[in-house]
Design a protein around this motif. Structure first.
Motif, PDB file in Angstrom:
ATOM      1  N   SER A 110       1.557   5.152   1.436  1.00 57.33           N
ATOM      2  CA  SER A 110       1.308   5.985   2.672  1.00 57.33           C
ATOM      3  C   SER A 110       0.449   7.047   2.117  1.00 57.33           C
ATOM      4  CB  SER A 110       2.516   6.234   3.173  1.00 57.33           C
ATOM      5  OG  SER A 110       3.340   5.469   3.777  1.00 57.33           O
ATOM      6  N   LYS A 135       0.116   3.463   6.044  1.00 57.99           N
ATOM      7  CA  LYS A 135      -0.361   2.510   5.039  1.00 57.99           C
ATOM      8  C   LYS A 135      -1.569   1.757   5.608  1.00 57.99           C
ATOM      9  CE  LYS A 135       4.116   1.383   2.909  1.00 57.99           C
ATOM     10  NZ  LYS A 135       4.909   0.285   2.294  1.00 57.99           N
ATOM     11  N   LYS A 158       1.122  -1.235   0.057  1.00 58.63           N
ATOM     12  CA  LYS A 158      -0.121  -0.030   0.056  1.00 58.63           C
ATOM     13  C   LYS A 158       0.761   1.087  -0.055  1.00 58.63           C
ATOM     14  CE  LYS A 158      -4.112  -1.863   2.376  1.00 58.63           C
ATOM     15  NZ  LYS A 158      -4.895  -1.638   3.544  1.00 58.63           N
TER      16      LYS A 158
END
Length: 233
Positions: free
Chosen positions: A97, A182, A95
């Protein structure tokens, strides 16, 4: 129409599913489709597909379009449950941030007698709202230690506000958590208000055992792939 289907019968249906090769299966399906067209005057919209085949180990393969439709129509599964049903911590490394924020709330129903004691600061343990505020902030910071599958998040902001409501003799609590990371901070905000509510109970339990903590809920979250979410009033 359903009775007509039952009455018609298919002479080749017995051998249709006894085929053991991809070639025979495809031909049998095509033959069945022709029989369906002869009965109903045309192909069914969800008729059989002749694109099935088998690989060397005998596992049935389907064409790409059908497999995509199958995946898209499946219900979402819980992210904290593995393929075999075991609990797991979600891997958030892929993912990106982003700034994340969450607001949660709850209510502590005191009753009039305890409410008056809190209002006048006459309880033996002292300042109920002040202690509960600090407890809520500390609770948010320790969420990953309390909830097993939560990630350890570096919080950039925690806010806990408590307000006395004379209409129903309650303490209304709102908590907010924020970070840049994340994964979201919903659990941190929820933990903040829950721990604050439990602290109010602890501070007041000598005066009454009938205190209730209610309506623990998420009010708003922002950031991440799912974007903004607001509770509908």
């Amino acid at each position: 129409m359903f009775r007509r289907w039952l009455a018609v019968g298919f002479p080749h249906s017995r051998r249709l599913f006894s085929s053991k090769t991809g070639h025979d299966l495809g031909g049998a399906i095509a033959e069945l489709n022709k029989e369906i067209e002869s009965v109903f005057g045309g192909p069914l919209s969800n008729g059989f597909s002749g694109s099935a085949n088998e690989d060397a180990v005998g596992k049935t393969q389907f064409d790409e379009s059908n497999s995509k439709d199958f995946v898209m129509n499946q219900e979402p599964r819980l992210t904290h449950v593995g393929s075999t049903g075991e609990a797991q911590m979600v891997d958030v490394s892929p993912k990106e941030s982003s700034k994340r924020n969450a607001i949660a709330s709850c209510k502590v129903l005191l009753g009039q007698q305890v409410f008056d004691l809190v209002l006048s600061n006459q309880l033996a343990k002292g300042d109920v709202l002040g202690v509960a505020k600090i407890a809520g902030i500390s609770g948010a910071k320790h969420t990953s230690s309390l909830i097993p599958l939560c990630h350890n998040i570096v919080l950039t902001h925690v806010r806990v506000d408590l307000r006395l409501n004379a209409e129903d003799f309650s303490v209304e609590i709102e908590g907010e958590a924020a970070c840049t990371g994340k994964t979201g901070v919903e659990m941190e905000a929820l933990t903040a208000v829950t721990v604050a509510g439990l602290t109010v109970y602890d501070m007041c339990k000598a005066a009454s055992k009938d205190i209730r903590i209610t309506d623990v809920r998420l009010e708003h979250k922002s950031g991440g792939k799912s974007g903004d979410w607001f509770r509908k009033k």
